[in-house]
Scaffold this motif. Structure first.
Motif, PDB file in Angstrom:
ATOM      1  N   ASP A  29       0.698  -1.179   0.129  1.00 44.59           N
ATOM      2  CA  ASP A  29      -0.050   0.146   0.146  1.00 44.59           C
ATOM      3  C   ASP A  29       0.894   1.288  -0.106  1.00 44.59           C
ATOM      4  O   ASP A  29       0.288   2.317  -0.458  1.00 44.59           O
ATOM      5  CB  ASP A  29      -0.715  -0.005   1.235  1.00 44.59           C
ATOM      6  CG  ASP A  29      -1.934  -1.096   1.040  1.00 44.59           C
ATOM      7  OD1 ASP A  29      -2.313  -1.614  -0.052  1.00 44.59           O
ATOM      8  OD2 ASP A  29      -2.636  -1.532   2.199  1.00 44.59           O
ATOM      9  N   HIS A  30       2.091   1.065   0.569  1.00 47.19           N
ATOM     10  CA  HIS A  30       2.928   2.361   0.491  1.00 47.19           C
ATOM     11  C   HIS A  30       3.206   3.031  -1.044  1.00 47.19           C
ATOM     12  O   HIS A  30       3.035   4.201  -1.008  1.00 47.19           O
ATOM     13  CB  HIS A  30       4.284   2.075   0.957  1.00 47.19           C
ATOM     14  CG  HIS A  30       4.368   1.712   2.535  1.00 47.19           C
ATOM     15  ND1 HIS A  30       4.183   2.673   3.324  1.00 47.19           N
ATOM     16  CD2 HIS A  30       4.411   0.332   3.251  1.00 47.19           C
ATOM     17  CE1 HIS A  30       4.100   2.030   4.772  1.00 47.19           C
ATOM     18  NE2 HIS A  30       4.216   0.498   4.586  1.00 47.19           N
ATOM     19  N   LEU A  31       3.422   2.015  -1.898  1.00 48.28           N
ATOM     20  CA  LEU A  31       3.376   2.888  -3.365  1.00 48.28           C
ATOM     21  C   LEU A  31       2.168   3.494  -3.767  1.00 48.28           C
ATOM     22  O   LEU A  31       2.263   4.490  -4.341  1.00 48.28           O
ATOM     23  CB  LEU A  31       3.731   1.637  -4.275  1.00 48.28           C
ATOM     24  CG  LEU A  31       3.910   2.144  -5.788  1.00 48.28           C
ATOM     25  CD1 LEU A  31       4.871   2.908  -5.949  1.00 48.28           C
ATOM     26  CD2 LEU A  31       4.111   0.683  -6.636  1.00 48.28           C
ATOM     27  N   LEU A  32       1.119   2.983  -3.462  1.00 48.19           N
ATOM     28  CA  LEU A  32      -0.365   3.579  -3.897  1.00 48.19           C
ATOM     29  C   LEU A  32      -0.386   5.137  -3.035  1.00 48.19           C
ATOM     30  O   LEU A  32      -0.816   6.108  -3.192  1.00 48.19           O
ATOM     31  CB  LEU A  32      -1.488   2.828  -3.479  1.00 48.19           C
ATOM     32  CG  LEU A  32      -1.869   1.853  -4.441  1.00 48.19           C
ATOM     33  CD1 LEU A  32      -2.359   2.545  -5.745  1.00 48.19           C
ATOM     34  CD2 LEU A  32      -0.908   0.854  -4.584  1.00 48.19           C
ATOM     35  N   ALA A  33       0.131   4.920  -1.788  1.00 51.88           N
ATOM     36  CA  ALA A  33      -0.041   6.234  -1.096  1.00 51.88           C
ATOM     37  C   ALA A  33       0.879   7.206  -1.417  1.00 51.88           C
ATOM     38  O   ALA A  33       0.817   8.393  -1.491  1.00 51.88           O
ATOM     39  CB  ALA A  33       0.316   6.060   0.522  1.00 51.88           C
ATOM     40  N   PHE A  34       2.249   6.817  -2.082  1.00 52.86           N
ATOM     41  CA  PHE A  34       3.136   7.534  -2.508  1.00 52.86           C
ATOM     42  C   PHE A  34       2.613   8.314  -3.800  1.00 52.86           C
ATOM     43  O   PHE A  34       2.900   9.369  -3.983  1.00 52.86           O
ATOM     44  CB  PHE A  34       4.437   6.879  -3.064  1.00 52.86           C
ATOM     45  CG  PHE A  34       5.557   7.313  -3.599  1.00 52.86           C
ATOM     46  CD1 PHE A  34       6.761   7.522  -3.030  1.00 52.86           C
ATOM     47  CD2 PHE A  34       5.449   7.537  -4.893  1.00 52.86           C
ATOM     48  CE1 PHE A  34       7.810   8.280  -3.721  1.00 52.86           C
ATOM     49  CE2 PHE A  34       6.599   8.055  -5.915  1.00 52.86           C
ATOM     50  CZ  PHE A  34       7.661   8.564  -5.037  1.00 52.86           C
ATOM     51  N   LEU A  35       2.149   7.646  -4.713  1.00 50.95           N
ATOM     52  CA  LEU A  35       1.455   8.188  -6.096  1.00 50.95           C
ATOM     53  C   LEU A  35       0.587   9.103  -5.758  1.00 50.95           C
ATOM     54  O   LEU A  35       0.232  10.049  -6.444  1.00 50.95           O
ATOM     55  CB  LEU A  35       1.160   7.046  -6.742  1.00 50.95           C
ATOM     56  CG  LEU A  35       2.311   6.004  -7.328  1.00 50.95           C
ATOM     57  CD1 LEU A  35       2.058   4.961  -7.975  1.00 50.95           C
ATOM     58  CD2 LEU A  35       3.348   6.768  -8.258  1.00 50.95           C
ATOM     59  N   ALA A  36      -0.651   8.656  -4.758  1.00 45.05           N
ATOM     60  CA  ALA A  36      -1.555   9.688  -4.362  1.00 45.05           C
ATOM     61  C   ALA A  36      -1.090  10.926  -4.001  1.00 45.05           C
ATOM     62  O   ALA A  36      -1.655  11.969  -4.314  1.00 45.05           O
ATOM     63  CB  ALA A  36      -2.411   8.843  -3.636  1.00 45.05           C
ATOM     64  N   SER A  37      -0.272  10.868  -3.160  1.00 46.83           N
ATOM     65  CA  SER A  37       0.398  12.027  -2.386  1.00 46.83           C
ATOM     66  C   SER A  37       0.974  13.023  -3.383  1.00 46.83           C
ATOM     67  O   SER A  37       1.105  14.147  -3.309  1.00 46.83           O
ATOM     68  CB  SER A  37       0.930  11.771  -1.111  1.00 46.83           C
ATOM     69  OG  SER A  37       2.104  11.219  -1.191  1.00 46.83           O
ATOM     70  N   LEU A  38       1.640  12.425  -4.427  1.00 50.26           N
ATOM     71  CA  LEU A  38       2.418  12.930  -5.362  1.00 50.26           C
ATOM     72  C   LEU A  38       1.737  13.933  -6.348  1.00 50.26           C
ATOM     73  O   LEU A  38       2.230  14.947  -6.716  1.00 50.26           O
ATOM     74  CB  LEU A  38       3.196  11.901  -6.232  1.00 50.26           C
ATOM     75  CG  LEU A  38       4.039  12.669  -7.423  1.00 50.26           C
ATOM     76  CD1 LEU A  38       5.096  13.068  -6.647  1.00 50.26           C
ATOM     77  CD2 LEU A  38       4.682  11.434  -8.138  1.00 50.26           C
ATOM     78  N   GLU A  39       0.326  13.724  -6.362  1.00 45.33           N
ATOM     79  CA  GLU A  39      -0.314  14.497  -7.142  1.00 45.33           C
ATOM     80  C   GLU A  39      -0.560  16.006  -6.713  1.00 45.33           C
ATOM     81  O   GLU A  39      -0.854  16.749  -7.462  1.00 45.33           O
ATOM     82  CB  GLU A  39      -1.872  13.932  -7.268  1.00 45.33           C
ATOM     83  CG  GLU A  39      -1.733  12.577  -7.948  1.00 45.33           C
ATOM     84  CD  GLU A  39      -3.241  11.959  -8.005  1.00 45.33           C
ATOM     85  OE1 GLU A  39      -4.140  12.488  -7.512  1.00 45.33           O
ATOM     86  OE2 GLU A  39      -3.185  10.748  -8.435  1.00 45.33           O
TER      87      GLU A  39
END
Length: 315
Positions: A29-39
């Motif tokens: 799930d960390h990768l998904l959180a990384f990409l979501a917050s990157l926006e």
């Protein structure tokens, strides 16, 4: 499948300012959180490259589903953090001025990458810029540090086991310094904004470091080449420390100590320094055994294991 293991059809359009590279290995799930917050981290439209070292979970598929513009680069094996980061950066057009290299367990605060770029613009000789890194509990991680020499590194490594407030650790981690924007010896590789010209001028990360100390080595080589490593606390990120590095202390802690030895051995070559290298190897071997034993006891006691401290207890 297309060239070099990429699974995208076309790269994300960018404005030529910044791109983002992260290295994954079953990041969940960390990768998904990384990409979501990157926006919300930048007002630009950066190309994002995920350099994967052989994930066995479904994180890549989920990332591609939710973020179809992301480039997935399969390295083909677990080639280590620095080597995979280099592969990811190589996917970025050299005309892009800045590349962010960050762990997939980083979460961005709004505008954090834009602020890193602003700091880099204020320091034209900045080869790397690093944010203020918060732990999940909100405390500040000491991510801006001095380059360790043999004396300070040994004092920190050995005294730190029994004397946490020792002067070598305080000096190495800049614990007595006010949090401010300033040049430092090196910055945590968990999140770095890299000026592409500087990164290329020192040939990127040294791929001989499988894990740990690759950020210390990069910062030192940038400094020796005339670039600055600038701490930028006006930009903040949260490092969740959820990557798999801490899951296997029997492998990862010895790797950390091997990297610490390589760093000092590279800077003290030749027969005259052979006694020092021998003493350093013996001391780090003992310290490795002590820290692995402590990690095993902690794992048995509370099942929490050992947290991943990039650039961490050994230098």
């Amino acid at each position: 499948m297309i060239e070099q293991g990429r699974t995208d059809e076309a790269a994300t359009p960018t404005d030529g300012t910044v791109a983002v590279v992260t290295v994954t290995y079953s990041s969940g799930d960390h990768l998904l959180a990384f990409l979501a917050s990157l926006e919300t981290a930048t007002s630009t439209s950066p190309q994002v490259v995920v350099a994967d070292n052989g994930s066995t979970d479904d994180s890549l598929e989920r990332a591609q589903r939710d973020h179809p513009d992301v480039t997935i680069l399969h390295t083909g094996a677990n080639i280590g953090y620095g080597a995979a980061a280099n592969r990811g950066v190589a996917e970025i057009d050299p005309s892009v001025e800045f590349v962010v290299v960050a762990n997939p367990d980083v979460e961005w605060t709004p505008g954090s990458i834009d602020e890193l770029i602003a700091v880099a613009r204020r320091h034209p000789r900045a080869g790397s810029v690093g944010p203020l890194i918060r732990e999940p509990d909100g405390s500040v991680y000491p991510s801006a540090r001095s380059v360790p020499d043999v004396v300070s590194g040994t004092g920190h490594a050995l005294a730190g086991l029994v004397w946490k407030d020792n002067p070598w650790t305080a000096a190495y981690r800049h614990l007595d310094e006010e949090i401010s924007e300033r040049p430092v010896g090196w910055l945590s590789g968990s999140c770095l904004l890299l000026r592409r010209a500087a990164f290329d001028s020192v040939n990127g990360f040294d791929s001989r470091y499988f894990m740990y100390m690759e950020d210390v080595d990069l910062g030192d080589r940038l400094g020796r080449a005339g670039w600055l490593n600038v701490y930028a606390p006006s930009a903040e990120i949260v490092h969740r420390k959820g990557h798999v590095a801490g899951a296997d202390p029997d492998a990862m802690l010895p790797a950390h100590h091997r990297s610490a030895y390589r760093f000092q051995a590279d800077r003290h070559p030749g027969p005259l320094w052979a006694p020092l290298r021998g003493a350093l190897a013996a001391g780090l071997w003992v310290r490795s055994k002590v820290t692995v034993g402590a990690a095993r006891r902690a794992a048995r006691g509370d099942r929490r294991g050992v947290a991943d401290d990039r650039g961490g207890p050994v230098a």
